[in-house]
Design a protein around this motif. Structure first.
Motif, PDB file in Angstrom:
ATOM      1  N   PHE A  18       2.853 -16.856  10.274  1.00  0.00           N
ATOM      2  CA  PHE A  18       4.108 -16.132  10.096  1.00  0.00           C
ATOM      3  C   PHE A  18       4.124 -15.297   8.806  1.00  0.00           C
ATOM      4  CE2 PHE A  18       5.063 -19.850  12.697  1.00  0.00           C
ATOM      5  CZ  PHE A  18       5.524 -19.214  13.838  1.00  0.00           C
ATOM      6  N   GLN A  19       2.972 -15.131   8.201  1.00  0.00           N
ATOM      7  CA  GLN A  19       2.847 -14.325   6.987  1.00  0.00           C
ATOM      8  C   GLN A  19       3.319 -12.896   7.279  1.00  0.00           C
ATOM      9  OE1 GLN A  19      -1.224 -13.364   5.687  1.00  0.00           O
ATOM     10  NE2 GLN A  19      -0.635 -14.105   3.672  1.00  0.00           N
ATOM     11  N   GLU A  20       4.057 -12.307   6.351  1.00  0.00           N
ATOM     12  CA  GLU A  20       4.569 -10.951   6.514  1.00  0.00           C
ATOM     13  C   GLU A  20       3.967 -10.058   5.432  1.00  0.00           C
ATOM     14  OE1 GLU A  20       8.841 -11.126   6.642  1.00  0.00           O
ATOM     15  OE2 GLU A  20       8.820 -12.250   8.520  1.00  0.00           O
ATOM     16  N   LEU A  21       3.422  -8.919   5.868  1.00  0.00           N
ATOM     17  CA  LEU A  21       2.739  -8.005   4.961  1.00  0.00           C
ATOM     18  C   LEU A  21       3.573  -6.771   4.655  1.00  0.00           C
ATOM     19  CD1 LEU A  21      -0.828  -8.079   6.558  1.00  0.00           C
ATOM     20  CD2 LEU A  21       0.130  -9.593   4.807  1.00  0.00           C
ATOM     21  N   GLY A  22       3.381  -6.250   3.467  1.00  0.00           N
ATOM     22  CA  GLY A  22       4.008  -5.018   3.023  1.00  0.00           C
ATOM     23  C   GLY A  22       3.157  -4.443   1.910  1.00  0.00           C
ATOM     24  N   PHE A  23       3.702  -3.467   1.168  1.00  0.00           N
ATOM     25  CA  PHE A  23       2.950  -2.896   0.054  1.00  0.00           C
ATOM     26  C   PHE A  23       3.898  -2.403  -1.030  1.00  0.00           C
ATOM     27  CE2 PHE A  23       3.579   0.448   3.188  1.00  0.00           C
ATOM     28  CZ  PHE A  23       4.002   1.532   2.445  1.00  0.00           C
ATOM     29  N   GLU A  24       3.363  -2.350  -2.253  1.00  0.00           N
ATOM     30  CA  GLU A  24       4.120  -1.841  -3.386  1.00  0.00           C
ATOM     31  C   GLU A  24       3.913  -0.343  -3.487  1.00  0.00           C
ATOM     32  OE1 GLU A  24       2.570  -4.143  -6.637  1.00  0.00           O
ATOM     33  OE2 GLU A  24       4.081  -5.699  -6.363  1.00  0.00           O
ATOM     34  N   LEU A  25       4.897   0.327  -4.048  1.00  0.00           N
ATOM     35  CA  LEU A  25       4.871   1.777  -4.165  1.00  0.00           C
ATOM     36  C   LEU A  25       5.288   2.180  -5.572  1.00  0.00           C
ATOM     37  CD1 LEU A  25       4.802   4.602  -2.795  1.00  0.00           C
ATOM     38  CD2 LEU A  25       7.155   4.193  -2.108  1.00  0.00           C
ATOM     39  N   ASN A  26       4.463   3.005  -6.228  1.00  0.00           N
ATOM     40  CA  ASN A  26       4.783   3.572  -7.539  1.00  0.00           C
ATOM     41  C   ASN A  26       4.791   5.082  -7.413  1.00  0.00           C
ATOM     42  OD1 ASN A  26       4.893   1.386  -9.562  1.00  0.00           O
ATOM     43  ND2 ASN A  26       2.834   0.971  -8.804  1.00  0.00           N
ATOM     44  N   LEU A  27       5.882   5.714  -7.847  1.00  0.00           N
ATOM     45  CA  LEU A  27       6.012   7.169  -7.764  1.00  0.00           C
ATOM     46  C   LEU A  27       6.211   7.768  -9.144  1.00  0.00           C
ATOM     47  CD1 LEU A  27       8.566   7.465  -4.812  1.00  0.00           C
ATOM     48  CD2 LEU A  27       6.095   7.760  -4.709  1.00  0.00           C
ATOM     49  N   ILE A  38      16.090  14.495  -7.277  1.00  0.00           N
ATOM     50  CA  ILE A  38      15.511  13.175  -7.031  1.00  0.00           C
ATOM     51  C   ILE A  38      16.327  12.421  -5.986  1.00  0.00           C
ATOM     52  CG2 ILE A  38      15.021  10.913  -8.057  1.00  0.00           C
ATOM     53  CD1 ILE A  38      14.202  12.408 -10.609  1.00  0.00           C
ATOM     54  N   ASP A  39      17.661  12.512  -6.073  1.00  0.00           N
ATOM     55  CA  ASP A  39      18.513  11.864  -5.070  1.00  0.00           C
ATOM     56  C   ASP A  39      18.275  12.449  -3.681  1.00  0.00           C
ATOM     57  OD1 ASP A  39      19.628  10.174  -6.937  1.00  0.00           O
ATOM     58  OD2 ASP A  39      21.469  11.363  -7.200  1.00  0.00           O
ATOM     59  N   ALA A  40      18.104  13.756  -3.589  1.00  0.00           N
ATOM     60  CA  ALA A  40      17.826  14.404  -2.303  1.00  0.00           C
ATOM     61  C   ALA A  40      16.474  13.937  -1.760  1.00  0.00           C
ATOM     62  CB  ALA A  40      17.848  15.917  -2.450  1.00  0.00           C
ATOM     63  N   PHE A  41      15.482  13.835  -2.642  1.00  0.00           N
ATOM     64  CA  PHE A  41      14.168  13.330  -2.229  1.00  0.00           C
ATOM     65  C   PHE A  41      14.289  11.913  -1.689  1.00  0.00           C
ATOM     66  CE2 PHE A  41      10.685  10.512  -3.291  1.00  0.00           C
ATOM     67  CZ  PHE A  41       9.642  11.082  -2.577  1.00  0.00           C
ATOM     68  N   LEU A  42      15.011  11.045  -2.416  1.00  0.00           N
ATOM     69  CA  LEU A  42      15.147   9.648  -1.999  1.00  0.00           C
ATOM     70  C   LEU A  42      15.876   9.530  -0.661  1.00  0.00           C
ATOM     71  CD1 LEU A  42      15.884   7.939  -5.419  1.00  0.00           C
ATOM     72  CD2 LEU A  42      13.793   7.798  -4.066  1.00  0.00           C
ATOM     73  N   ASP A  43      16.881  10.385  -0.432  1.00  0.00           N
ATOM     74  CA  ASP A  43      17.560  10.389   0.868  1.00  0.00           C
ATOM     75  C   ASP A  43      16.581  10.731   1.983  1.00  0.00           C
ATOM     76  OD1 ASP A  43      19.983   9.685  -0.265  1.00  0.00           O
ATOM     77  OD2 ASP A  43      20.746  11.743  -0.330  1.00  0.00           O
ATOM     78  N   ASP A  44      15.763  11.780   1.765  1.00  0.00           N
ATOM     79  CA  ASP A  44      14.747  12.165   2.751  1.00  0.00           C
ATOM     80  C   ASP A  44      13.726  11.048   2.941  1.00  0.00           C
ATOM     81  OD1 ASP A  44      15.977  14.617   3.004  1.00  0.00           O
ATOM     82  OD2 ASP A  44      14.507  15.698   1.778  1.00  0.00           O
ATOM     83  N   PHE A  45      13.297  10.447   1.840  1.00  0.00           N
ATOM     84  CA  PHE A  45      12.310   9.373   1.885  1.00  0.00           C
ATOM     85  C   PHE A  45      12.816   8.202   2.731  1.00  0.00           C
ATOM     86  CE2 PHE A  45      10.845   5.347  -0.121  1.00  0.00           C
ATOM     87  CZ  PHE A  45       9.507   5.424   0.226  1.00  0.00           C
ATOM     88  N   GLY A  60      13.678   0.789  -6.834  1.00  0.00           N
ATOM     89  CA  GLY A  60      14.334   1.913  -7.481  1.00  0.00           C
ATOM     90  C   GLY A  60      13.701   3.232  -7.088  1.00  0.00           C
ATOM     91  N   ASP A  61      13.960   4.253  -7.899  1.00  0.00           N
ATOM     92  CA  ASP A  61      13.443   5.577  -7.547  1.00  0.00           C
ATOM     93  C   ASP A  61      11.975   5.763  -7.904  1.00  0.00           C
ATOM     94  OD1 ASP A  61      14.010   5.524 -10.220  1.00  0.00           O
ATOM     95  OD2 ASP A  61      15.030   7.460 -10.291  1.00  0.00           O
ATOM     96  N   GLU A  62      11.404   4.915  -8.743  1.00  0.00           N
ATOM     97  CA  GLU A  62       9.994   5.075  -9.109  1.00  0.00           C
ATOM     98  C   GLU A  62       9.109   3.883  -8.728  1.00  0.00           C
ATOM     99  OE1 GLU A  62       9.879   6.104 -13.234  1.00  0.00           O
ATOM    100  OE2 GLU A  62      10.639   8.119 -12.850  1.00  0.00           O
ATOM    101  N   PHE A  63       9.696   2.761  -8.380  1.00  0.00           N
ATOM    102  CA  PHE A  63       8.904   1.583  -8.020  1.00  0.00           C
ATOM    103  C   PHE A  63       9.659   0.778  -6.975  1.00  0.00           C
ATOM    104  CE2 PHE A  63       7.970  -2.945  -8.400  1.00  0.00           C
ATOM    105  CZ  PHE A  63       6.594  -2.930  -8.213  1.00  0.00           C
ATOM    106  N   GLY A  64       8.925   0.260  -5.984  1.00  0.00           N
ATOM    107  CA  GLY A  64       9.577  -0.567  -4.980  1.00  0.00           C
ATOM    108  C   GLY A  64       8.585  -1.257  -4.075  1.00  0.00           C
ATOM    109  N   LEU A  65       9.125  -1.991  -3.129  1.00  0.00           N
ATOM    110  CA  LEU A  65       8.345  -2.743  -2.160  1.00  0.00           C
ATOM    111  C   LEU A  65       8.728  -2.246  -0.775  1.00  0.00           C
ATOM    112  CD1 LEU A  65       6.419  -5.205  -1.667  1.00  0.00           C
ATOM    113  CD2 LEU A  65       8.500  -6.557  -1.393  1.00  0.00           C
ATOM    114  N   VAL A  66       7.724  -1.965   0.037  1.00  0.00           N
ATOM    115  CA  VAL A  66       7.937  -1.514   1.406  1.00  0.00           C
ATOM    116  C   VAL A  66       7.549  -2.649   2.341  1.00  0.00           C
ATOM    117  CG1 VAL A  66       7.272   0.174   3.155  1.00  0.00           C
ATOM    118  CG2 VAL A  66       7.470   0.882   0.762  1.00  0.00           C
TER     119      VAL A  66
END
Length: 113
Positions: A18-27, A38-45, A60-66
């Motif tokens: 039942f392990q669940e995979l994802g990835f970290e994201l740095n922008l 930046i807000d418009a980009f994040l809405d599109d993202f 947040g806007d520069e780091f997160g988990l997907v």
């Protein structure tokens, strides 16, 4: 902790099968971007890259988990789709995506299916 767990407990703990995979994201964004851009980009993202691929984003806007929007794991194809989407955006100077990892227990190796 005991390693002989019932199926119900393994599911509840998101371990073993039942392990669940994802990835970290740095922008990193271009220096001349204002908050509105930046807000418009994040809405599109969120709409195109995340919801369009059945994914969820925490951060947040520069780091997160997907991770997957529902229970389950992100596939390598979904990760590649997000990476391609980010590379096509002029607002982003660098986008670093980690390899797939266990989102509940990051230090645990990925199970070989």
């Amino acid at each position: 902790m005991a390693t002989n767990r019932s199926r119900r407990l393994r599911k509840k703990l998101c371990v073993d099968e039942f392990q669940e995979l994802g990835f970290e994201l740095n922008l990193s964004f271009k220096k001349d971007l204002d908050d509105k851009a930046i807000d418009a980009f994040l809405d599109d993202f969120l709409r195109e890259a995340m919801e369009g691929n059945g994914l969820g984003y925490v951060g947040g806007d520069e780091f997160g988990l997907v991770c997957l929007d529902n229970r389950g794991s992100v596939s390598e194809e979904q990760r590649s789709a997000v990476e391609a989407w980010l590379k096509g955006r002029s607002e982003v100077t660098t986008a670093e995506l980690s390899p797939l990892m266990d989102v509940w227990h990051p230090d645990t190796p990925i199970n070989k299916a």
